[in-house]
Design a protein around this motif. Structure first.
Motif, PDB file in Angstrom:
ATOM      1  N   ASP A  11      17.187  -8.557  56.238  1.00 42.40           N
ATOM      2  CA  ASP A  11      17.835  -9.081  55.028  1.00 42.40           C
ATOM      3  C   ASP A  11      18.428 -10.462  55.283  1.00 42.40           C
ATOM      4  O   ASP A  11      19.481 -10.816  54.752  1.00 42.40           O
ATOM      5  N   GLN A  14      20.196 -12.735  52.661  1.00 43.63           N
ATOM      6  CA  GLN A  14      21.476 -12.424  52.032  1.00 43.63           C
ATOM      7  C   GLN A  14      22.524 -13.509  52.263  1.00 43.63           C
ATOM      8  O   GLN A  14      23.334 -13.797  51.387  1.00 43.63           O
ATOM      9  N   ARG A 256       8.132  -7.541  43.169  1.00 42.04           N
ATOM     10  CA  ARG A 256       8.887  -7.016  44.302  1.00 42.04           C
ATOM     11  C   ARG A 256       8.008  -6.084  45.137  1.00 42.04           C
ATOM     12  O   ARG A 256       8.056  -6.104  46.376  1.00 42.04           O
ATOM     13  N   ASP A 260       7.089  -6.606  49.050  1.00 41.40           N
ATOM     14  CA  ASP A 260       7.368  -5.563  50.033  1.00 41.40           C
ATOM     15  C   ASP A 260       6.121  -5.122  50.801  1.00 41.40           C
ATOM     16  O   ASP A 260       6.238  -4.442  51.826  1.00 41.40           O
ATOM     17  N   VAL A 267      10.545 -12.941  50.002  1.00 41.12           N
ATOM     18  CA  VAL A 267      11.766 -13.005  49.203  1.00 41.12           C
ATOM     19  C   VAL A 267      11.505 -13.707  47.875  1.00 41.12           C
ATOM     20  O   VAL A 267      10.767 -14.699  47.819  1.00 41.12           O
ATOM     21  N   VAL A 283      18.384  -9.176  39.497  1.00 38.60           N
ATOM     22  CA  VAL A 283      18.408  -9.007  40.954  1.00 38.60           C
ATOM     23  C   VAL A 283      18.842  -7.591  41.320  1.00 38.60           C
ATOM     24  O   VAL A 283      19.456  -7.357  42.360  1.00 38.60           O
ATOM     25  N   SER A 285      18.033  -3.790  42.629  1.00 38.42           N
ATOM     26  CA  SER A 285      17.428  -3.486  43.930  1.00 38.42           C
ATOM     27  C   SER A 285      15.904  -3.470  43.925  1.00 38.42           C
ATOM     28  O   SER A 285      15.284  -3.644  44.975  1.00 38.42           O
ATOM     29  N   HIS A 289      15.300 -10.731  44.771  1.00 36.56           N
ATOM     30  CA  HIS A 289      16.306 -10.577  45.806  1.00 36.56           C
ATOM     31  C   HIS A 289      17.572 -11.378  45.521  1.00 36.56           C
ATOM     32  O   HIS A 289      18.675 -10.928  45.849  1.00 36.56           O
ATOM     33  N   GLN A 290      17.419 -12.556  44.938  1.00 39.02           N
ATOM     34  CA  GLN A 290      18.531 -13.469  44.743  1.00 39.02           C
ATOM     35  C   GLN A 290      18.375 -14.222  43.432  1.00 39.02           C
ATOM     36  O   GLN A 290      17.255 -14.403  42.952  1.00 39.02           O
ATOM     37  N   THR A 322      24.293  -7.043  45.437  1.00 38.98           N
ATOM     38  CA  THR A 322      23.863  -8.270  46.096  1.00 38.98           C
ATOM     39  C   THR A 322      24.935  -9.343  45.882  1.00 38.98           C
ATOM     40  O   THR A 322      26.000  -9.065  45.340  1.00 38.98           O
TER      41      THR A 322
END
Length: 534
Positions: A11, A14, A256, A260, A267, A283, A285, A289-290, A322
């Motif tokens: 991650d 983050q 997403r 993955d 990302v 964003v 889950s 991601h951001q 997040t």
């Protein structure tokens, strides 16, 4: 291990510090006056020396360059203006070799009028499957567009497909310039097309994508008139028919899943110009991601506004597990030094604001030249090329002037390597005072300060003093002192009033400027404070 091999935390994004590269203006490797991928690769050591975790590159794909690359004609190529696909592959390898992740732009809301699918739609005519890739509609008559929507450039959002045709009176939608037709995301074939684009670049080793106009894509079905044309004219987000449609979430859930599939996971970072609670929904889950803390590129120098804006963003993002991606500069907004008042005051405030942002929970994005304290440039009228200036009277050219690398009086300040071509935007005569080579040799410079701040941020993360995530407490103390509390001991504080203020008790780890008499925090200065153990 390199980022491409899966090294580091899964991650990492983050709390990463990402350096935004505007390739036209970063470094010119072939001397034609335009920055390119070769120039960027050659200067990756500089970005790494700042302590950045990665780079975000604005569009370099083939484009007529009407909107400096955001009008894409081939989503899976490299514009010769910037180099070749081999140049890009070498850039990826060199960046990963230095531990830098690579994010790039994708513009899924619109393309270029020169994109083959749009050209096919123009040729195919009304009612054809080709036109279903875009928004082609009939108007009430040959001179009246299908609805009253206004583009981001201030003119109408519709252009006739064939203005001189009596048999084809359809219009096409563009919420930006007429050179940028909007995709019709209600056609499943558009979604299929972009999923292949994602897989192409992820397969090349790109670590992530910054999604342009991520809150756009879908338009209200039926494309009705906006109820308040005046509100629409104030910007895209004020037209509810253009943004924040519920169907967006299905797109980013599919994206997403694709991200993955790769190891390490790729990302997705959204440019989301919505209110905090609405932006945070993108964003969750299983979506992106951001999302950028968009309001921070416009907040004024005011402690209460900073507190309320930051608290609202952090709270909304915290509810979905997040943290925001903080930034105060990018290629579309006036430089922070100028925005905060200009001159020495503006520089002090920009320096303080950056230190404060680096102390907040979440990722941080720096725009090239921000670490140099560059001000906005008043580009001569005859040299301006921004389509927003040409069509709407607002110029973003002043924040896109090529970087000064040296003090050499060669007309490019080291931007071009031995080339005779003048920079695509002219640097002002005193640009050398901000030169990178000079700042790196000066421990008191803005660039050296930024490197120290990022290095300290990393050390504090490693020893647990500065937690990577978790909630933050916000308040404004006496004397317009903005305070952000992180964990049990860490404070980021910024004096935003007119007088020196007393610091909270503790050790000053780093300050953006000298402390005032008796250890007070001077106006327009920020500090990181470590409170004693409780």
């Amino acid at each position: 291990m390199t980022p491409a091999d899966g090294g580091g935390r899964p991650d990492w994004w983050q709390d990463a510090v990402i350096y935004q590269v505007y390739p036209r203006s970063f470094a010119d490797g072939n001397g034609d006056g335009v920055g390119d991928l070769v120039g960027l690769t050659a200067h990756l050591p500089y970005i790494a020396s700042l302590g950045a975790d990665g780079i975000w590159i604005t569009p370099f794909q083939p484009s007529p360059q009407v909107d400096q690359g955001y009008d894409v004609s081939d989503y899976c190529g490299v514009d010769p203006l910037f180099g070749t696909m081999q140049d890009f592959e070498e850039l990826i390898e060199a960046a990963h070799g230095r531990g830098l992740r690579v994010l790039m732009d994708i513009a899924p809301n619109h393309c270029s009028v020169e994109h083959p699918l749009f050209q096919a739609a123009l040729a195919a005519g009304p009612g054809s499957p080709e036109r279903e890739f875009f928004h082609f509609e009939d108007g009430p008559d040959a001179d009246t567009p299908p609805n009253n929507w206004v583009s981001s450039f201030g003119d109408r959002s519709w252009t006739r497909a064939h203005p001189d045709s009596a048999s084809d009176r359809q219009w096409y939608l563009h919420i930006f310039s007429p050179a940028q037709p909007d995709w019709n995301w209600r056609n499943p074939a558009v979604g299929d097309f972009f999923e292949e684009v994602l897989r192409f670049w992820f397969g090349k080793g790109v670590d992530g994508l910054r999604v342009d106009v991520a809150h756009g894509l879908f338009k209200t079905e039926g494309l009705p008139d906006a109820e308040d044309p005046g509100a629409v004219a104030r910007g895209l987000r004020f037209n509810p028919h253009l943004t924040d449609q519920e169907e967006l979430h299905d797109v980013y859930r599919r994206w997403r899943k694709i991200a993955d599939e790769f190891s390490p996971v790729r990302v997705l970072v959204g440019e989301v110009n919505l209110d905090a609670d609405r932006a945070a929904r993108l964003v969750r889950s299983d979506e992106m991601h951001q999302a950028f803390a968009y309001p921070f590129v416009k907040v004024p120098w005011d402690a209460e506004t900073w507190r309320s804006t930051a608290a609202l963003l952090a709270e909304a993002h915290g509810e979905v597990g997040t943290a925001p991606a903080w930034s105060i500069e990018n290629h579309d907004v006036v430089r922070a030094v100028t925005r905060y008042g200009g001159g020495d005051d503006g520089l002090s405030r920009a320096r303080a604001a950056l230190l404060t942002l680096l102390g907040l929970p979440g990722g941080a994005y720096l725009y090239q030249g921000q670490e140099l304290g560059l001000p906005e440039v008043d580009v001569p009228l005859q040299a301006r090329v921004d389509p927003m200036w040409l069509r709407g009277g607002v110029s973003r050219d002043g924040t896109r002037v090529p970087l000064p690398w040296t003090t050499a009086p060669d007309g490019t300040f080291g931007f071009s390597r031995g080339g005779a071509g003048a920079p695509w935007l002219p640097p002002p005569s005193g640009w050398g005072r901000y030169a990178i080579e000079t700042q790196l040799a000066d421990e008191g410079s803005m660039a050296s300060f930024v490197a120290r701040a990022i290095a300290l941020r990393k050390r504090l993360r490693v020893d647990g003093t500065l937690p990577a995530g978790g909630p933050a407490g916000w308040r404004v103390a006496a004397g317009e002192l903005l305070v952000c509390e992180r964990g049990d001991r860490f404070l980021a504080v910024m004096a935003m009033g007119d007088r020196p203020v007393r610091l909270p008790a503790g050790e000053v780890l780093l300050a953006s400027g000298p402390l005032a008499a008796d250890g007070l925090l001077a106006p327009d200065t920020a500090a990181w404070v470590l409170r004693p153990p409780r």
